[in-house]
Enzyme design. Sequence first.
Site, PDB file in Angstrom:
ATOM      1  N   GLY B  42       0.843  -1.194   0.000  1.00 45.91           N
ATOM      2  CA  GLY B  42       0.000   0.000   0.000  1.00 45.91           C
ATOM      3  C   GLY B  42       0.875   1.240   0.000  1.00 45.91           C
ATOM      4  O   GLY B  42       2.052   1.183  -0.362  1.00 45.91           O
ATOM      5  N   LEU B  43       0.306   2.365   0.417  1.00 44.49           N
ATOM      6  CA  LEU B  43       1.075   3.609   0.395  1.00 44.49           C
ATOM      7  C   LEU B  43       2.384   3.451   1.138  1.00 44.49           C
ATOM      8  O   LEU B  43       3.445   3.840   0.662  1.00 44.49           O
ATOM      9  CB  LEU B  43       0.255   4.739   1.015  1.00 44.49           C
ATOM     10  CG  LEU B  43      -0.854   5.288   0.136  1.00 44.49           C
ATOM     11  CD1 LEU B  43      -1.664   6.314   0.899  1.00 44.49           C
ATOM     12  CD2 LEU B  43      -0.273   5.912  -1.124  1.00 44.49           C
ATOM     13  N   ALA B  44       2.335   2.880   2.337  1.00 41.50           N
ATOM     14  CA  ALA B  44       3.549   2.763   3.137  1.00 41.50           C
ATOM     15  C   ALA B  44       4.507   1.738   2.521  1.00 41.50           C
ATOM     16  O   ALA B  44       5.694   2.022   2.326  1.00 41.50           O
ATOM     17  CB  ALA B  44       3.201   2.378   4.577  1.00 41.50           C
ATOM     18  N   GLY B  45       3.994   0.566   2.202  1.00 41.98           N
ATOM     19  CA  GLY B  45       4.857  -0.508   1.707  1.00 41.98           C
ATOM     20  C   GLY B  45       5.456  -0.199   0.346  1.00 41.98           C
ATOM     21  O   GLY B  45       6.651  -0.431   0.117  1.00 41.98           O
ATOM     22  N   SER B 284     -17.273   9.819   1.298  1.00 35.70           N
ATOM     23  CA  SER B 284     -16.233  10.705   1.824  1.00 35.70           C
ATOM     24  C   SER B 284     -16.774  11.733   2.793  1.00 35.70           C
ATOM     25  O   SER B 284     -17.844  12.307   2.614  1.00 35.70           O
ATOM     26  CB  SER B 284     -15.537  11.435   0.687  1.00 35.70           C
ATOM     27  OG  SER B 284     -14.731  12.453   1.226  1.00 35.70           O
ATOM     28  N   ARG B 330     -14.750  12.991  13.542  1.00 34.09           N
ATOM     29  CA  ARG B 330     -15.419  11.735  13.224  1.00 34.09           C
ATOM     30  C   ARG B 330     -16.024  11.025  14.424  1.00 34.09           C
ATOM     31  O   ARG B 330     -17.147  10.530  14.360  1.00 34.09           O
ATOM     32  CB  ARG B 330     -14.408  10.789  12.562  1.00 34.09           C
ATOM     33  CG  ARG B 330     -13.979  11.310  11.226  1.00 34.09           C
ATOM     34  CD  ARG B 330     -12.927  10.427  10.601  1.00 34.09           C
ATOM     35  NE  ARG B 330     -12.673  10.928   9.246  1.00 34.09           N
ATOM     36  CZ  ARG B 330     -11.813  10.386   8.411  1.00 34.09           C
ATOM     37  NH1 ARG B 330     -11.114   9.330   8.761  1.00 34.09           N
ATOM     38  NH2 ARG B 330     -11.658  10.880   7.215  1.00 34.09           N
ATOM     39  N   HIS B 402     -13.725   1.967  10.125  1.00 33.99           N
ATOM     40  CA  HIS B 402     -13.029   2.506   8.973  1.00 33.99           C
ATOM     41  C   HIS B 402     -11.515   2.408   9.074  1.00 33.99           C
ATOM     42  O   HIS B 402     -10.823   2.164   8.090  1.00 33.99           O
ATOM     43  CB  HIS B 402     -13.440   3.969   8.814  1.00 33.99           C
ATOM     44  CG  HIS B 402     -12.788   4.672   7.676  1.00 33.99           C
ATOM     45  ND1 HIS B 402     -12.855   4.187   6.386  1.00 33.99           N
ATOM     46  CD2 HIS B 402     -12.063   5.806   7.606  1.00 33.99           C
ATOM     47  CE1 HIS B 402     -12.190   5.016   5.579  1.00 33.99           C
ATOM     48  NE2 HIS B 402     -11.687   5.990   6.300  1.00 33.99           N
ATOM     49  N   GLU B 426      -0.642   2.175   8.537  1.00 29.33           N
ATOM     50  CA  GLU B 426      -1.721   1.902   9.495  1.00 29.33           C
ATOM     51  C   GLU B 426      -1.357   0.766  10.448  1.00 29.33           C
ATOM     52  O   GLU B 426      -1.906   0.665  11.545  1.00 29.33           O
ATOM     53  CB  GLU B 426      -3.018   1.566   8.735  1.00 29.33           C
ATOM     54  CG  GLU B 426      -4.246   1.481   9.624  1.00 29.33           C
ATOM     55  CD  GLU B 426      -5.530   1.150   8.869  1.00 29.33           C
ATOM     56  OE1 GLU B 426      -5.513   1.153   7.621  1.00 29.33           O
ATOM     57  OE2 GLU B 426      -6.552   0.899   9.530  1.00 29.33           O
ATOM     58  N   LEU B 442      -3.216   9.047   4.719  1.00 27.43           N
ATOM     59  CA  LEU B 442      -2.369   9.021   3.530  1.00 27.43           C
ATOM     60  C   LEU B 442      -1.043   9.706   3.854  1.00 27.43           C
ATOM     61  O   LEU B 442       0.034   9.260   3.475  1.00 27.43           O
ATOM     62  CB  LEU B 442      -3.070   9.719   2.369  1.00 27.43           C
ATOM     63  CG  LEU B 442      -4.457   9.168   2.012  1.00 27.43           C
ATOM     64  CD1 LEU B 442      -5.007   9.869   0.784  1.00 27.43           C
ATOM     65  CD2 LEU B 442      -4.399   7.674   1.766  1.00 27.43           C
TER      66      LEU B 442
END
Lengths: 261, 638
Positions: B42-45, B284, B330, B402, B426, B442
């Site tokens: 994902g974004l991190a990996g 969203s 939230r 979420h 995450e 993100l």
Amino acid sequence: MSKQTMSLTLHIWRQPGPDRPGRLVPYKVTDVSPDMSFLEMLDVLNEGIIEGKIKDVGNYGPVVFDHDCREGICGMCSMVVNGEPHGPRRGTTTCQLHMRSFEDGDEIYIEPWRAKAFPIVKDLVVDRSAFDNIIAAGGFISVNTGSAPDANAIPIGKRDADEAFDYAACIGCGACVAACPNASAMLFVGAKVAHLVKMPQGQVERESRVINMVSTMDDAGFGACTNHGECSRSCPKEISLDAIMLLNREYMRATVKTRGK
Amino acid sequence: MQLNARIPSGPIAKKWDRHRFEMKLVNPANKRKFDVIVVGSGLAGASASATMAELGYNVRCFCFQDSPRRAHSIAAQGGINAAKNYQNDGDSVYRLFYDTVKGGDFRAREANVYRLAQISVNIIDQCAAQGVPFAREYGGVLDNRSFGGAQVSRTFYARGQTGQQLLLGAYQALERQIGLGNVKMHSRTEMLDVVVIDGHARGIITRNLVTGEIQSWTADAIVLATGGYGNTYYLSTNAKGCNVTASYRAYKRGAGFANPCFTQIHPTCIPVSGHYQSKLTLMSESLRNDGRVWVPKKKGDPRSPKDIPEDERDYYLERKYPSFGNLVPRDVAARSAKYVCDEGRGVNGPGSHAVFLDFADAVERLGANVVADRYGNLFDMYERISGDNPYKTPMKIFPAVHYTMGGLWVDYNLMSSIPGLHVIGEANFSDHGANRLGASALMQGLADGYFILPYTIGNYLATAKQPKITPEHAAMKAAEQAVRDRTAKLLSLDGKRTVDSFHRELGLIMWDYCGISRNRAGLEKALQLIPELRERFWREASVPGSGEELNPWLEKAGRVADFLEFGEIMCHDALQREESCGGHFREEYQTPGGEAQRDDENYCYGAVWEYQGVGTTPTLHKEHYQFEYVKLATRNYK
């Protein structure tokens, strides 16, 4: 929300492995709610098969299909429904297709993507690594982490940015290939080439990118475009056929510009 | 378990700079001698794999999807925060830092959050240079919006598909390194164990999901970028494949798990429509910028929304929180929705769980065209799923699980309590404290992957000096055998019930007792129900097929077996934290006005759990948080 449920006959392509024969196998599912997603309907079928409530014709076991986000963005789900990749609804992935698009008593044919470059793994699952290889060949801007200028140092007009986005919206599902009688990947490749060529950052590698991506695409066994337009029609992100026009133009330009180099 | 956060000394604004100078470097010529394993793309990996490969390390990256581009970061809609202050509206690194610490209800480590805010600006530069098509103004500069209750416009976005575009940027950088031969990519491969040798993480065991082959991989350092555990609840906005297995396996091997009860329940999701529901879809948060949330004043009002006159509607967020209105954070929005539905004012039929999100005023004020420009793709998605047209009738929404703020404990270097095992994105317990702000996930995933881990891992590699090992090492072989045995055990399950049915049951227990609000009696009940359910799973579940083929039911069974153990840890954590903070709301601890009551004197710590065996209460360790810069204060959105 509708309360009426439907009964359906599904004809699903079952194939235990890449080198094994496959065939369409019929299943009956009942109590299908119109509010279910198409994949939830298949979940119900599979649970029925596992629990022995739905007849496991031919003892193939539950149906294997690719899926993940189930919100139309990951590009994992990939099935041809009644002859159309991702089914009858325009601009919609299979996971976002809902059973309200069907009628009680319908017969539904479910098959995998069919293309030489996407070999079948099992049942409805195909191997799309050819797409990754095409991106690895040039679908990027070579900028190592840390070497970027300030983001606002490269102004990009809103129109160009929006157009680039329209092409960048591709989810890499492969419906375009599945829809094309030639199994061409030119909409996929064109979308990436177009996204990057619309941006000033993408100019430096403009020629090498398109040449390398097209050559990898050809080597993978995808066919050529003969202007059927089925790809764009099946695209869940409704990527315009202009991508292919642009790809052809970019390829031509690049071959001329790099001739003799 | 030793918890040394290794926070650098000095003033907060100088810590990261100082640390980067003090860290040992690996000589450029020596980097190629080090093997690094990254699990997750994902974004991190993906960003970490690409960046480390650019630096010269040998990287192996694993993901369970068929392509690294499909990791669930792709589904993030709203945007990414950065303290660029392009809008000249008073933003700064310090303000983003302050907002994040406060938004997280003072349950995050100050030094990490400050670094995150500092790095946020570099992320935008990097992504723009990669060609990420961010939204722009007509003059060509980047556009920003205010998001999730922030009072400055610091959110960069790409329509409602920011996660997709950022992930494709990272994926393309990763594919470039794959093409250059610097990263070996293993897709459709799942990590099933991590191997610790002489106190250091040295390898992983994987299963090839297509062939079923179980393999050992060794490395000089391991990075987990395996996402969150929201699917413990069965229904969540996570992708179906998201799971806790990699993190949980690391926890079983000795990595501390921090704040597992900190889960984020997102207020704006499409409600459940039936028992067959397989996942929930987020709408969203940006919708709350123009949509108004309401329910009828009358209980069980059967009228259609257009027939309910203005004075019989309760715009409860605007009423309760006049200064933030529909833009409250939230956790506050989610809880308020639950309360009005618990009162019987849900809008999806009797006893239902849904509230209206109404765009009628926005359409009148801005025109349908402007509304379509802002939210068109979200409205289309809503219409596809629900069959209703939100331009004409209010959306129905309800909170859904979420994001998970908890995760494997890491120090300032993003290294877990097992030396050599790093955790990013995450999957770590991260910077969001007890509640993550919108558009911050993100930012954190990319900060970890592009700009933090690639530096800190060098320091580890330069100082760890562990001998090279091979997959033939006895510890690797033993772990491999254990994975084989467990796979065989799962395949031997031939009961009558599907694995999913157990997962659903676990999800209901977690939602009822460890969900939007929690209390002692409920958590104790869950701690009784979960072990019973686990026992029934191993007795009554059915796993069809074999281990030598693509078998999604085997994969799922392994993941659900882990959720069935992990859910208990979440409940233990929620039970010990006798306070309300962020996403963790204990009914016993609230102000007379019904707001969360934090207890800074006794609970200003990260709760880090150490594994003691299945079904045994894990040992609690504490990392006490010091707040030198942001004064502890009660969040007030009135």
